[in-house]
Scaffold this active site. Structure first.
Site, PDB file in Angstrom:
ATOM      1  N   SER A  68       0.714  -1.472  -0.134  1.00  0.00           N
ATOM      2  CA  SER A  68      -0.121  -0.078   0.166  1.00  0.00           C
ATOM      3  C   SER A  68       0.823   1.213  -0.113  1.00  0.00           C
ATOM      4  O   SER A  68       1.603   1.496  -0.923  1.00  0.00           O
ATOM      5  CB  SER A  68      -0.996  -0.133   1.118  1.00  0.00           C
ATOM      6  OG  SER A  68      -1.709   1.005   1.246  1.00  0.00           O
ATOM      7  N   ASP A 284      -3.391   6.240  -3.040  1.00  0.00           N
ATOM      8  CA  ASP A 284      -2.125   5.467  -2.669  1.00  0.00           C
ATOM      9  C   ASP A 284      -1.639   4.513  -3.491  1.00  0.00           C
ATOM     10  O   ASP A 284      -2.139   4.156  -4.346  1.00  0.00           O
ATOM     11  CB  ASP A 284      -2.169   5.242  -0.974  1.00  0.00           C
ATOM     12  CG  ASP A 284      -3.021   4.062  -0.706  1.00  0.00           C
ATOM     13  OD1 ASP A 284      -3.917   3.652  -1.718  1.00  0.00           O
ATOM     14  OD2 ASP A 284      -3.081   3.332   0.229  1.00  0.00           O
ATOM     15  N   ASP A 286      -1.821   1.165  -3.542  1.00  0.00           N
ATOM     16  CA  ASP A 286      -2.775   0.245  -3.887  1.00  0.00           C
ATOM     17  C   ASP A 286      -4.163   0.756  -4.227  1.00  0.00           C
ATOM     18  O   ASP A 286      -5.163  -0.246  -4.308  1.00  0.00           O
ATOM     19  CB  ASP A 286      -2.644  -0.896  -3.047  1.00  0.00           C
ATOM     20  CG  ASP A 286      -3.119  -0.746  -1.549  1.00  0.00           C
ATOM     21  OD1 ASP A 286      -3.046   0.645  -1.149  1.00  0.00           O
ATOM     22  OD2 ASP A 286      -3.632  -1.529  -0.904  1.00  0.00           O
ATOM     23  N   ASP A 288      -6.322   2.248  -2.435  1.00  0.00           N
ATOM     24  CA  ASP A 288      -7.580   2.201  -1.381  1.00  0.00           C
ATOM     25  C   ASP A 288      -7.622   3.468  -0.477  1.00  0.00           C
ATOM     26  O   ASP A 288      -8.611   3.352   0.288  1.00  0.00           O
ATOM     27  CB  ASP A 288      -7.611   0.887  -0.472  1.00  0.00           C
ATOM     28  CG  ASP A 288      -6.198   0.795   0.532  1.00  0.00           C
ATOM     29  OD1 ASP A 288      -5.499   1.620   0.444  1.00  0.00           O
ATOM     30  OD2 ASP A 288      -5.995  -0.112   1.041  1.00  0.00           O
ATOM     31  N   GLU A 378     -11.209   7.038   7.804  1.00  0.00           N
ATOM     32  CA  GLU A 378     -10.045   7.342   8.558  1.00  0.00           C
ATOM     33  C   GLU A 378      -9.738   8.941   7.823  1.00  0.00           C
ATOM     34  O   GLU A 378      -9.529   9.123   6.778  1.00  0.00           O
ATOM     35  CB  GLU A 378      -8.784   6.417   8.357  1.00  0.00           C
ATOM     36  CG  GLU A 378      -9.450   5.113   9.077  1.00  0.00           C
ATOM     37  CD  GLU A 378      -8.289   4.053   9.197  1.00  0.00           C
ATOM     38  OE1 GLU A 378      -7.651   3.702  10.109  1.00  0.00           O
ATOM     39  OE2 GLU A 378      -7.955   3.538   7.777  1.00  0.00           O
ATOM     40  N   ARG A 503       0.672   5.848  19.259  1.00  0.00           N
ATOM     41  CA  ARG A 503       0.354   4.533  19.204  1.00  0.00           C
ATOM     42  C   ARG A 503       1.368   3.931  18.159  1.00  0.00           C
ATOM     43  O   ARG A 503       1.965   4.727  17.163  1.00  0.00           O
ATOM     44  CB  ARG A 503      -1.241   4.279  18.563  1.00  0.00           C
ATOM     45  CG  ARG A 503      -1.256   4.948  17.138  1.00  0.00           C
ATOM     46  CD  ARG A 503      -2.670   4.707  16.721  1.00  0.00           C
ATOM     47  NE  ARG A 503      -2.770   3.419  16.015  1.00  0.00           N
ATOM     48  CZ  ARG A 503      -2.286   3.059  14.611  1.00  0.00           C
ATOM     49  NH1 ARG A 503      -1.742   4.178  14.261  1.00  0.00           N
ATOM     50  NH2 ARG A 503      -2.340   1.975  14.404  1.00  0.00           N
ATOM     51  N   SER A 505       2.545   2.174  15.150  1.00  0.00           N
ATOM     52  CA  SER A 505       1.925   1.788  13.810  1.00  0.00           C
ATOM     53  C   SER A 505       1.890   0.109  13.473  1.00  0.00           C
ATOM     54  O   SER A 505       2.569  -0.741  13.867  1.00  0.00           O
ATOM     55  CB  SER A 505       2.792   2.191  12.548  1.00  0.00           C
ATOM     56  OG  SER A 505       2.654   1.680  11.518  1.00  0.00           O
ATOM     57  N   THR A 507       1.543  -1.040  10.511  1.00  0.00           N
ATOM     58  CA  THR A 507       2.299  -1.255   8.944  1.00  0.00           C
ATOM     59  C   THR A 507       3.511  -0.708   8.859  1.00  0.00           C
ATOM     60  O   THR A 507       4.269  -1.254   7.771  1.00  0.00           O
ATOM     61  CB  THR A 507       1.522  -0.465   8.080  1.00  0.00           C
ATOM     62  OG1 THR A 507       1.470   0.906   8.168  1.00  0.00           O
ATOM     63  CG2 THR A 507      -0.174  -1.009   8.139  1.00  0.00           C
ATOM     64  N   ARG A 512       3.833   6.529  16.023  1.00  0.00           N
ATOM     65  CA  ARG A 512       3.176   7.512  15.554  1.00  0.00           C
ATOM     66  C   ARG A 512       2.585   8.539  16.582  1.00  0.00           C
ATOM     67  O   ARG A 512       1.833   8.048  17.757  1.00  0.00           O
ATOM     68  CB  ARG A 512       1.809   7.198  14.697  1.00  0.00           C
ATOM     69  CG  ARG A 512       2.194   6.259  13.335  1.00  0.00           C
ATOM     70  CD  ARG A 512       0.929   6.237  12.480  1.00  0.00           C
ATOM     71  NE  ARG A 512       1.185   5.205  11.453  1.00  0.00           N
ATOM     72  CZ  ARG A 512       1.896   5.084  10.361  1.00  0.00           C
ATOM     73  NH1 ARG A 512       2.742   6.168  10.118  1.00  0.00           N
ATOM     74  NH2 ARG A 512       1.936   4.122   9.411  1.00  0.00           N
TER      75      ARG A 512
HETATM   76  C1  G16 Z   1      -3.571   0.444   6.353  1.00  0.00           C
HETATM   77  C2  G16 Z   1      -4.871   0.183   7.165  1.00  0.00           C
HETATM   78  C3  G16 Z   1      -5.554   1.456   7.394  1.00  0.00           C
HETATM   79  C4  G16 Z   1      -4.539   2.024   8.500  1.00  0.00           C
HETATM   80  C5  G16 Z   1      -3.198   2.269   7.815  1.00  0.00           C
HETATM   81  C6  G16 Z   1      -2.153   2.722   8.773  1.00  0.00           C
HETATM   82  O1  G16 Z   1      -3.779   1.123   5.227  1.00  0.00           O
HETATM   83  O2  G16 Z   1      -5.841  -0.513   6.182  1.00  0.00           O
HETATM   84  O3  G16 Z   1      -6.793   1.331   8.051  1.00  0.00           O
HETATM   85  O4  G16 Z   1      -5.066   3.338   8.815  1.00  0.00           O
HETATM   86  O5  G16 Z   1      -2.778   1.059   7.370  1.00  0.00           O
HETATM   87  O6  G16 Z   1      -1.992   2.007   9.822  1.00  0.00           O
HETATM   88  P1  G16 Z   1      -0.932   2.240  10.866  1.00  0.00           P
HETATM   89  O7  G16 Z   1      -1.094   3.556  11.410  1.00  0.00           O
HETATM   90  O8  G16 Z   1      -1.252   1.013  12.001  1.00  0.00           O
HETATM   91  O9  G16 Z   1       0.373   1.885  10.297  1.00  0.00           O
HETATM   92  P2  G16 Z   1      -2.782   1.003   4.030  1.00  0.00           P
HETATM   93  O10 G16 Z   1      -3.476   1.926   3.060  1.00  0.00           O
HETATM   94  O11 G16 Z   1      -1.597   1.021   4.438  1.00  0.00           O
HETATM   95  O12 G16 Z   1      -3.252  -0.491   3.619  1.00  0.00           O
END
Ligand code: G16
Length: 550
Positions: A68, A284, A286, A288, A378, A503, A505, A507, A512
């Site tokens: 993503s 972004d 991908d 979404d 979001e 919090r 992350s 991903t 963050r």
């Molecule tokens: C993914 C999730 C989203 C989230 C984002 C960031 O998005 O599908 O719901 O807001 O990660 O998450 P975090 O703050 O935990 O890194 P994407 O677009 O990267 O798939």
């Protein structure tokens, strides 16, 4: 009951050994880390997807290979459940356990235990549809996934290079084919046709919108937006930028929805293209997530994020429901996360029920299902609108008593077709925004004026171990490291209109920090000072402590 095909799993698993020094986690949106270490994860996810399908009586499960918004060297994988929603959360921990088995033998033992505990009938068929984004690491990872599917004897359907939301659409379309709930033809053509037919009906009585500039993040959204433009024809013209999907390192680099949201800036690649008064949007990697922006008459950049999209869309749907005469029986609600701008929450809460949940589409999606019409976005631009089965039935059966009611119901029905209800979808959301702008005769300026954002700042902090950060209260408060929340609270108290939370992350390997205040410089200062606290409290290396924190 037949048993696991141990010999085939063993043979193929040996080709995909787990790296010894890595602990994998199924996070906010599946596994996501450096592509170079993910081979074994993809193989095992292939097997898990097959088992999930068997558990659900042969329903088709989706697997999306994408990272993503992350940089090009990362990749990831997530599973999609039969209705196109994210994997049921109880299976996430099984995914994590299986991905961390250190050897083939350990993996097979873990699989055997899992099959037994989850009572999976291995004689059932297994069907999986999978796709990948444009990352160079995609093909090798897909081939590891295919080995996993082969090992468990699953039927695989390769949907090729496509967006995450199209894969979610396909999963639902395949599983509802020939039923009363048929979601659309299970092909990309079916997806584009469904969306664009609904869009054309919704804007048919409106002036043609001015062309829209789209920043495609140099990702798979470029392919999809190009196809969408063909299906839209003269109805609406799209101007595509940042479409270099094969240029090394270009993906999400200084462009795309995450860049726009986190830097609150226009990608410099667009600065000579967009004109004062014009609107544009960023996808972004991908496709979404969606971030809108416009240049005001003085050429100033104005960001229209997921919160602004939620406000625009929710208010429009409420108006339509009222105009249809259905406001007593269809209730609209909104779901946000702690990242929602305080001004957006105030604006929405004065009009509708609003709920705050943890980050991650899966949390928002489930909360939105509790409303007749659940609007969730979001702040980062990830979101959609859900119409409950009851609401769909009410709309289908409704006998309007005036022409105005009849038009409003027709619009609502067309919206249910336009909106990809499986997951956030940048292209479907973009068409939705354009419909609302056309109906309200709004430009960027009018939309932006719905409410004034509180100044805010989002900062990433690299710490030794982000897993020590634990949160409660929809991630608004930290319980670990112990004592850190008190320090944040006393800092926040010093800023007018101050709000901040921390919090980990799910991903990226970062923590963050979000901060808001009445004045921009104060929001920045608060964010950096909280980031400094996080950094110092958790044993960061002083040499790498960013100077803004000092
Ligand atoms: C993914 C999730 C989203 C989230 C984002 C960031 O998005 O599908 O719901 O807001 O990660 O998450 P975090 O703050 O935990 O890194 P994407 O677009 O990267 O798939």
């Amino acid at each position: 009951m037949s048993g696991l095909p141990v010999a085939s799993i063993k043979e193929l698993s040996e080709k995909h050994p787990k790296p010894s020094d890595i602990k994998f986690t199924y996070g906010t949106a599946g596994f996501r880390t450096l592509a170079s270490v993910l081979d074994s994860v993809l193989f095992r996810v292939g097997i898990l997807a097959g088992l999930r399908s068997k558990k659900l009586d042969g329903k088709t499960i989706g697997v999306m290979v994408t990272a993503s918004h992350n940089p090009e060297q990362d990749n990831g994988v997530k599973l999609v459940d039969p209705r196109g929603e994210m994997l049921e959360s109880s299976w996430e921990s099984h995914a994590t356990t299986l991905s961390n088995a250190s050897s083939t033998d350990e993996f097979i033992s873990a699989l055997e235990a899992f099959v037994r505990d989850a009572k999976i009938d291995l004689s059932k068929p297994a069907r999986v549809v999978y796709a990948m984004d444009t990352r160079p690491s995609g093909p090798a990872l897909v081939s590891a996934l295919e080995d996993g599917l082969r090992a468990i004897g699953a039927d695989g359907r390769n949907a090729g290079v496509t967006t995450t939301p199209i894969l979610h659409y396909l999963v639902r379309a395949i599983n509802t084919k020939g039923t009363a709930e048929a979601y659309g033809d299970d092909s990309e053509d079916g997806y584009y046709t469904k969306l664009t037919n609904a869009f054309k009906k919704l804007v048919s009585a409106k002036p043609t919108p001015s062309p829209l500039l789209i920043d495609c993040a140099n990702g798979v959204g470029a392919n999809a937006a190009k196809k969408l433009a063909e299906y839209l024809g003269d109805t609406f013209s799209l101007v595509l930028e940042n479409t270099s999907i094969t240029a090394p390192g270009a993906l999400n680099n200084a462009c795309g929805a995450d860049f726009v949201k986190t830097t609150q800036k226009l990608p410099s690649s667009l600065s000579n293209i967009i004109k004062p008064g014009q609107r544009g949007c960023s996808l972004d990697g991908d496709a979404d997530r969606l971030m809108y922006f416009h240049l005001d008459d003085r050429g100033q950049f104005r960001m229209l994020d997921g919160d602004k999209i939620a406000a625009l869309v929710a208010a429009f749907i409420v108006e339509l429901v009222k105009a249809a005469g259905l406001d007593e029986s269809i209730k609209v609600g909104v779901v946000q996360t702690a990242y929602a701008n305080g001004a957006s929450t105030k604006y929405l809460a004065e009009r509708l029920p609003v709920k705050c949940v943890s980050t991650g589409v899966k949390h928002l999606h489930h909360a939105a299902e509790h409303y007749d019409v659940g609007v969730y976005f979001e702040a980062n631009g990830h979101g959609t609108v859900l119409f409950s089965p009851d609401t769909l039935a009410k709309l289908a059966d409704y006998q309007p008593s005036t022409p105005a009611q009849s038009t409003a119901v027709e619009h609502l029905v067309n919206l249910t077709q336009l909106i990809n209800q499986t997951v956030g979808d940048a292209l479907s959301d973009m068409l939705l925004v354009e419909v609302v702008l056309a109906h309200k005769a709004y430009g960027g300026l009018e939309w932006d004026s719905l409410y004034v954002d509180l100044p805010n700042r989002l900062v990433k902090v690299v710490v030794a171990d982000r897993h020590i950060f634990k949160t409660v209260d929809a991630e608004r408060r930290l319980t670990s490291p112990v004592g850190l929340q008190d320090k944040i609270d006393s800092l926040v108290g010093k800023y007018e209109g101050g709000r901040s939370f921390v919090r980990p992350s799910g991903t990226e390997d970062v923590v963050r920090v979000y901060a808001e205040a009445v004045v921009k410089s104060q929001a920045d200062e608060l964010a950096f000072r909280v980031a400094g606290l996080v950094y110092d409290e958790t044993g960061g290396d002083p040499a790498t402590r960013p100077k803004e924190f000092l």
